[in-house]
Design a protein around this motif. Structure first.
Motif, PDB file in Angstrom:
ATOM      1  N   LEU A 102      53.327   6.452  -2.848  1.00 26.38           N
ATOM      2  CA  LEU A 102      53.063   7.757  -2.225  1.00 26.38           C
ATOM      3  C   LEU A 102      54.054   8.102  -1.120  1.00 26.38           C
ATOM      4  N   SER A 121      45.419  13.198   0.650  1.00 22.96           N
ATOM      5  CA  SER A 121      45.154  13.219   2.098  1.00 22.96           C
ATOM      6  C   SER A 121      45.163  14.638   2.663  1.00 22.96           C
ATOM      7  N   TYR A 159      54.029  12.526  -4.497  1.00 22.82           N
ATOM      8  CA  TYR A 159      53.550  13.065  -3.226  1.00 22.82           C
ATOM      9  C   TYR A 159      52.057  12.769  -3.070  1.00 22.82           C
ATOM     10  N   ASN A 160      51.696  12.432  -1.844  1.00 24.00           N
ATOM     11  CA  ASN A 160      50.288  12.217  -1.510  1.00 24.00           C
ATOM     12  C   ASN A 160      49.613  13.580  -1.400  1.00 24.00           C
TER      13      ASN A 160
HETATM   14  P1  AMP Z   1      44.659   3.877  -7.566  1.00 22.01           P
HETATM   15  O1  AMP Z   1      43.194   4.175  -7.453  1.00 22.01           O
HETATM   16  O2  AMP Z   1      45.273   3.462  -6.290  1.00 22.01           O
HETATM   17  O3  AMP Z   1      44.929   2.948  -8.688  1.00 22.01           O
HETATM   18  O4  AMP Z   1      45.343   5.237  -7.959  1.00 22.01           O
HETATM   19  C1  AMP Z   1      45.007   5.908  -9.150  1.00 22.01           C
HETATM   20  C2  AMP Z   1      45.987   7.004  -9.443  1.00 22.01           C
HETATM   21  O5  AMP Z   1      45.911   7.977  -8.422  1.00 22.01           O
HETATM   22  C3  AMP Z   1      47.432   6.552  -9.465  1.00 22.01           C
HETATM   23  O6  AMP Z   1      48.095   7.273 -10.482  1.00 22.01           O
HETATM   24  C4  AMP Z   1      47.935   6.927  -8.110  1.00 22.01           C
HETATM   25  O7  AMP Z   1      49.334   7.121  -8.068  1.00 22.01           O
HETATM   26  C5  AMP Z   1      47.188   8.204  -7.834  1.00 22.01           C
HETATM   27  N1  AMP Z   1      46.992   8.420  -6.412  1.00 22.01           N
HETATM   28  C6  AMP Z   1      46.522   7.504  -5.534  1.00 22.01           C
HETATM   29  N2  AMP Z   1      46.467   8.016  -4.317  1.00 22.01           N
HETATM   30  C7  AMP Z   1      46.914   9.273  -4.398  1.00 22.01           C
HETATM   31  C8  AMP Z   1      47.099  10.326  -3.440  1.00 22.01           C
HETATM   32  N3  AMP Z   1      46.796  10.129  -2.171  1.00 22.01           N
HETATM   33  N4  AMP Z   1      47.560  11.499  -3.890  1.00 22.01           N
HETATM   34  C9  AMP Z   1      47.858  11.684  -5.185  1.00 22.01           C
HETATM   35  N5  AMP Z   1      47.691  10.742  -6.131  1.00 22.01           N
HETATM   36  C10 AMP Z   1      47.240   9.541  -5.745  1.00 22.01           C
END
Ligand code: AMP
Ligand code: MG
Length: 406
Positions: free
Chosen positions: A181, A198, A194-195
């Motif tokens: 992110l 949040s 991009y995040n």
């Molecule tokens: P995770 O739960 O960490 O395995 O993330 C699941 C999916 O959500 C992955 O494709 C991440 O890249 C995406 N992701 C996680 N955090 C964010 C965020 N803050 N903004 C956008 N996408 C996110």
């Protein structure tokens, strides 16, 4: 073990504490929840007064010609007594003089010099606003747990109240997790992302009246996560997204547990967003949402909104639904409690297509969501559905007939 959606909401309703209160100027209180009841200190209206610009009269003078030589304006303090055969000109809001039995609006009389021809029928108390008919002295006009809006402020101001006791503003801290992110204001490489979660939670929490802080995204290590958590422990609510699943770098739960999190909810029987986790560290409530944007958003709407209402002391803290009908046939995989986002035009609910847990674009179009039970796979057009609203300013891009008529 996952808890059901209902169990999760019950846990929130019973376990989330309401914050303490503070006293603030009424002008700053919109969106806050009052924490004590307010009792009217005097009648509203304070005195009997005229509802129209007209003439203060005696009822038996109907259908006669009376003499009028005096006028009472709003703000006057009249000490005359009205006697039969006479009228007093009176303006809207002006105090009713002694002896007055009704007000006749200007448009219903004939005036010649100081002679007033009254209509053939005059009802006792017509066009008189009685003291206390709006708010009666000694009655509760605002209850603990009510959310304040501009119209509540009108009631408070009408009682001469300058400050109000409300539950203090909820402090929310937000951080994302994930090595991939980047913040939206920085340069990004092709393999990065991009995040978006949040800023979404930051602004949605502001929408819901919270005081929100957004800390740097945490890397996917225990040290980084624990350091982010330590920097947010003064908040009432910590919201994170990502790292709650079964991936090799999913350390969110472990990091919070290392810092003393007591679990209230460990996964929820919901699709999307099952890994959602709710706990407490001391007085701070922690919500770990999944990283997938749409999955985190629907869980925010269902669970964090309920938490915010409860913390804010809102009496109406349960979700309420609008019953409408499906716009088109719609099918789901079935076997799970499934959340479906859709558009609502006042007549029907139209599920958004496509909508997948990892998507961003459907969220901005959603007016509300429906919760489908596991036994359902096909819903046909016209089926009654219960929608939980997300947006709640009701307007249209088409000009509508807004009238109710027979
Ligand atoms: P995770 O739960 O960490 O395995 O993330 C699941 C999916 O959500 C992955 O494709 C991440 O890249 C995406 N992701 C996680 N955090 C964010 C965020 N803050 N903004 C956008 N996408 C996110
Ligand atoms: Mg991740």
């Amino acid at each position: 073990m996952p808890v059901s959606i209902i169990e999760a909401l019950d846990i929130i309703a019973s376990k989330i504490p309401t914050l303490d209160s503070e006293i603030i100027p009424i002008e700053d209180a919109v969106g806050r929840v009052v924490s004590e009841e307010y009792i009217a200190r005097f009648d509203l209206p304070r005195f009997n007064n005229s509802a129209m610009d007209g003439y203060a009269v005696k009822v038996p003078d109907a259908n006669t010609v009376v003499t009028c030589t005096e006028v009472i304006y709003a703000g006057d303090n009249p000490n005359m007594t009205l006697v039969q055969g006479h009228a007093v000109k009176i303006m809207t809001g002006a105090p009713i003089p002694k002896g007055c039995e009704a007000v006749v609006p200007i448009e219903n009389v004939k005036v010649e010099n100081q002679k007033i021809t009254l209509p053939s029928q005059i009802e006792n108390n017509a066009f008189i606003r009685m003291a206390g008919e709006d708010i009666k002295s000694g009655t509760v006009f605002l209850h603990a747990g009510e959310k304040i809006n501009a119209y509540t402020i009108a009631s408070l101001a009408s009682q001469g109240i300058t400050h109000v006791r409300v539950i203090r503003q909820i402090k929310v801290a937000i951080f994302g997790t994930g090595d991939e992110l980047k913040p939206h204001f920085e340069k990004i490489e092709a393999h990065q992302l991009y995040n978006s979660n949040s800023p979404m939670f930051l602004t949605r929490s502001k929408d819901l009246g919270c005081d929100v802080r957004f800390v740097r995204t945490s890397a996917d290590t225990l040290e980084a996560l624990e350091s982010s958590i330590r920097s947010t422990l003064d908040a009432d609510i910590i919201i994170t997204s990502g790292g709650v699943s079964v991936g090799d770098k999913d350390f969110t739960k472990e990091a919070f547990t290392n810092l003393g999190m007591q679990l209230l909810i460990n996964t929820i029987d919901i699709k999307p967003g099952k890994p959602t986790l709710i706990g407490t560290i001391g007085k701070t409530t922690v919500i770990n949402l999944p990283g997938n944007p749409l999955a985190s958003m629907v869980n925010y709407e269902l669970f964090i909104r309920a938490i915010i209402r409860k913390m804010a002391g809102q009496k109406e803290h349960y979700h309420a639904t609008i019953t409408t009908q499906l716009k088109n046939d719609f099918s789901v995989r079935g076997g799970k409690y499934t959340v479906v986002l859709g558009k609502f035009d006042g007549q029907s609910f139209e599920p958004l297509k496509p909508q997948m847990p990892g998507m961003v674009s459907p969220m901005q179009k959603a007016d509300g969501l429906i919760l489908i039970t596991p036994n359902v796979t096909v819903l046909s057009k016209g089926t009654a559905v219960k929608m939980l609203p997300i947006k709640w300013e009701f307007c249209s891009d088409k000009k509508e007939d807004v009238f109710t008529s027979m």
